[in-house]
Motif scaffolding. Sequence first.
Motif, PDB file in Angstrom:
ATOM      1  N   MET A  77       8.326  28.613 -53.152  1.00 58.97           N
ATOM      2  CA  MET A  77       9.561  28.841 -52.432  1.00 58.97           C
ATOM      3  C   MET A  77       9.597  30.211 -51.759  1.00 58.97           C
ATOM      4  O   MET A  77      10.541  30.541 -51.079  1.00 58.97           O
ATOM      5  CB  MET A  77      10.762  28.724 -53.384  1.00 58.97           C
ATOM      6  CG  MET A  77      10.812  27.397 -54.096  1.00 58.97           C
ATOM      7  SD  MET A  77      10.793  26.011 -52.934  1.00 58.97           S
ATOM      8  CE  MET A  77      10.663  24.659 -54.064  1.00 58.97           C
ATOM      9  N   VAL A 110      10.400  31.085 -47.903  1.00 59.16           N
ATOM     10  CA  VAL A 110      11.671  30.712 -47.299  1.00 59.16           C
ATOM     11  C   VAL A 110      12.555  31.925 -47.187  1.00 59.16           C
ATOM     12  O   VAL A 110      12.726  32.601 -48.135  1.00 59.16           O
ATOM     13  CB  VAL A 110      12.406  29.673 -48.153  1.00 59.16           C
ATOM     14  CG1 VAL A 110      13.731  29.303 -47.519  1.00 59.16           C
ATOM     15  CG2 VAL A 110      11.547  28.443 -48.327  1.00 59.16           C
ATOM     16  N   LEU A 111      13.121  32.177 -46.030  1.00 55.83           N
ATOM     17  CA  LEU A 111      14.187  33.137 -46.035  1.00 55.83           C
ATOM     18  C   LEU A 111      14.846  33.582 -44.783  1.00 55.83           C
ATOM     19  O   LEU A 111      16.045  33.813 -44.869  1.00 55.83           O
ATOM     20  CB  LEU A 111      13.931  34.337 -46.903  1.00 55.83           C
ATOM     21  CG  LEU A 111      12.843  35.263 -46.626  1.00 55.83           C
ATOM     22  CD1 LEU A 111      13.333  36.560 -46.139  1.00 55.83           C
ATOM     23  CD2 LEU A 111      12.057  35.476 -47.849  1.00 55.83           C
ATOM     24  N   LEU A 150       8.991  23.607 -45.831  1.00 54.06           N
ATOM     25  CA  LEU A 150      10.298  23.891 -46.414  1.00 54.06           C
ATOM     26  C   LEU A 150      10.842  22.672 -47.150  1.00 54.06           C
ATOM     27  O   LEU A 150      10.696  21.549 -46.674  1.00 54.06           O
ATOM     28  CB  LEU A 150      11.289  24.297 -45.316  1.00 54.06           C
ATOM     29  CG  LEU A 150      10.976  25.579 -44.545  1.00 54.06           C
ATOM     30  CD1 LEU A 150      11.954  25.748 -43.401  1.00 54.06           C
ATOM     31  CD2 LEU A 150      11.034  26.776 -45.475  1.00 54.06           C
ATOM     32  N   ILE A 158      13.888  21.938 -47.410  1.00 51.21           N
ATOM     33  CA  ILE A 158      15.262  21.765 -46.943  1.00 51.21           C
ATOM     34  C   ILE A 158      15.284  21.204 -45.528  1.00 51.21           C
ATOM     35  O   ILE A 158      14.265  21.157 -44.841  1.00 51.21           O
ATOM     36  CB  ILE A 158      16.029  23.100 -46.989  1.00 51.21           C
ATOM     37  CG1 ILE A 158      15.301  24.157 -46.134  1.00 51.21           C
ATOM     38  CG2 ILE A 158      16.193  23.572 -48.427  1.00 51.21           C
ATOM     39  CD1 ILE A 158      16.040  25.467 -46.011  1.00 51.21           C
ATOM     40  N   PHE A 174      19.025  23.174 -41.446  1.00 54.23           N
ATOM     41  CA  PHE A 174      19.224  24.607 -41.697  1.00 54.23           C
ATOM     42  C   PHE A 174      19.996  25.232 -40.540  1.00 54.23           C
ATOM     43  O   PHE A 174      19.614  25.097 -39.377  1.00 54.23           O
ATOM     44  CB  PHE A 174      17.856  25.265 -41.836  1.00 54.23           C
ATOM     45  CG  PHE A 174      17.862  26.688 -42.300  1.00 54.23           C
ATOM     46  CD1 PHE A 174      18.027  26.986 -43.640  1.00 54.23           C
ATOM     47  CD2 PHE A 174      17.653  27.725 -41.416  1.00 54.23           C
ATOM     48  CE1 PHE A 174      17.992  28.302 -44.084  1.00 54.23           C
ATOM     49  CE2 PHE A 174      17.615  29.039 -41.843  1.00 54.23           C
ATOM     50  CZ  PHE A 174      17.786  29.327 -43.185  1.00 54.23           C
ATOM     51  N   TYR A 197      22.437  24.200 -45.465  1.00 53.96           N
ATOM     52  CA  TYR A 197      21.260  23.336 -45.474  1.00 53.96           C
ATOM     53  C   TYR A 197      21.430  22.252 -46.526  1.00 53.96           C
ATOM     54  O   TYR A 197      22.284  22.338 -47.412  1.00 53.96           O
ATOM     55  CB  TYR A 197      19.970  24.127 -45.730  1.00 53.96           C
ATOM     56  CG  TYR A 197      19.978  24.973 -46.984  1.00 53.96           C
ATOM     57  CD1 TYR A 197      19.629  24.448 -48.226  1.00 53.96           C
ATOM     58  CD2 TYR A 197      20.330  26.327 -46.913  1.00 53.96           C
ATOM     59  CE1 TYR A 197      19.620  25.244 -49.359  1.00 53.96           C
ATOM     60  CE2 TYR A 197      20.334  27.117 -48.049  1.00 53.96           C
ATOM     61  CZ  TYR A 197      19.978  26.570 -49.268  1.00 53.96           C
ATOM     62  OH  TYR A 197      19.985  27.347 -50.396  1.00 53.96           O
ATOM     63  N   GLU A 243      18.917  19.593 -49.141  1.00 50.04           N
ATOM     64  CA  GLU A 243      17.567  19.373 -49.645  1.00 50.04           C
ATOM     65  C   GLU A 243      16.918  18.258 -48.830  1.00 50.04           C
ATOM     66  O   GLU A 243      17.563  17.270 -48.486  1.00 50.04           O
ATOM     67  CB  GLU A 243      17.603  18.997 -51.118  1.00 50.04           C
ATOM     68  CG  GLU A 243      18.043  20.148 -52.015  1.00 50.04           C
ATOM     69  CD  GLU A 243      17.881  19.837 -53.490  1.00 50.04           C
ATOM     70  OE1 GLU A 243      17.810  18.647 -53.836  1.00 50.04           O
ATOM     71  OE2 GLU A 243      17.817  20.795 -54.287  1.00 50.04           O
ATOM     72  N   ALA A 295      15.749  22.822 -55.138  1.00 47.88           N
ATOM     73  CA  ALA A 295      15.312  23.425 -53.872  1.00 47.88           C
ATOM     74  C   ALA A 295      16.369  24.367 -53.336  1.00 47.88           C
ATOM     75  O   ALA A 295      16.072  25.475 -52.881  1.00 47.88           O
ATOM     76  CB  ALA A 295      14.994  22.336 -52.857  1.00 47.88           C
ATOM     77  N   VAL A 320      15.843  28.409 -52.725  1.00 44.82           N
ATOM     78  CA  VAL A 320      16.079  29.043 -51.424  1.00 44.82           C
ATOM     79  C   VAL A 320      17.102  30.166 -51.569  1.00 44.82           C
ATOM     80  O   VAL A 320      16.932  31.263 -51.029  1.00 44.82           O
ATOM     81  CB  VAL A 320      16.548  28.008 -50.387  1.00 44.82           C
ATOM     82  CG1 VAL A 320      16.997  28.698 -49.102  1.00 44.82           C
ATOM     83  CG2 VAL A 320      15.430  27.024 -50.078  1.00 44.82           C
ATOM     84  N   LEU A 344      16.545  34.148 -50.691  1.00 42.29           N
ATOM     85  CA  LEU A 344      17.410  34.836 -49.743  1.00 42.29           C
ATOM     86  C   LEU A 344      18.003  36.097 -50.364  1.00 42.29           C
ATOM     87  O   LEU A 344      18.053  37.155 -49.721  1.00 42.29           O
ATOM     88  CB  LEU A 344      18.530  33.898 -49.292  1.00 42.29           C
ATOM     89  CG  LEU A 344      18.112  32.741 -48.384  1.00 42.29           C
ATOM     90  CD1 LEU A 344      19.235  31.707 -48.303  1.00 42.29           C
ATOM     91  CD2 LEU A 344      17.744  33.239 -47.001  1.00 42.29           C
TER      92      LEU A 344
END
Length: 215
Positions: free
Chosen positions: A1, A4-5, A152, A154, A157, A179, A181, A189, A193, A197
Motif C-alpha cells: 500500500m 498510494v498517496l 491501486l 481503490i 478516486f 474513493y 475499494e 484497502a 490508503v 495518506l
Amino acid sequence: MKHVLTLALALTVATAANAQQMPKIEAERTATYGTMPSVTSTDELTDYTYDSGYLGAYINAPLQSVQMLLLPMTPEEAFPLVHSGNADWSLQIEELTWDHSASETPGELGTGSVRRCDFVGGAGTAYERIFAVEQNRMIAYDLDMERSTVPLPIKDFFVIWTLEDKGADGTLITTRIYYDEAQDMGGKAAAAVGEALAVDFRNFANIHGGTYVEM
C-alpha cells in the motif's frame, strides 16, 4: 500500500433547486474518525460539495479521509506546495510534471490540466485530471485509471484541496479524499490508503514547519 498517496457515496443532498448545505469540516471529520480536531475549518465549500454543484457530479465514491495541515505561511506561498510540491513531501512520488495542453488557460494550470506523478522505484505513474482550480484557494482532481499504471486497490478516486487564510496562524490546508475499494476487501484497502495518506501529510507539515491536525 506504500504506493498510494498523492494523488469521488456521491454526496446525496437535495436537488439543484433545493440543495442542502453539506456538513462543516468538523462534522465530516467526526463522522470519519470519531473525534474533533484541535484546529478546524470555517470553510463549508458551499459551491463545491453540493450534489448540484459543479464538482458534485464528478464525485462517485464516499468521503474516506479528511486531512488538515496548518502551515506558517500565506495561501499564496502554500498553494504551489499543494499543486506541485508532492515530489518533495510525498514519500511515494519521485517526479512530478504537468501537461497544460488541454487547460482552459493554455500553457498554465487550469481545468483540463493533467498532473503526472512518477512513483519511487518505477512503481508506476499516476495521471491526475484537474476539474477545478481557484488560485491560492482550491484545487480538485481525479485519477485517470485508464492511463495510470500504479497498482491501486481503490477506484473513483477524487480529491478536493482547500486553503484558508488564518492570519497570524498561517494557512489551514484541508484535503477531502473520496474513493471506493476496487473490490470488497472488508475496508482493509480503505484503511491502508488512509494510513499512507496520514504519513505523507505529517511529512508535509514537518518539512515546512507546520502542524498536522491530529485525527
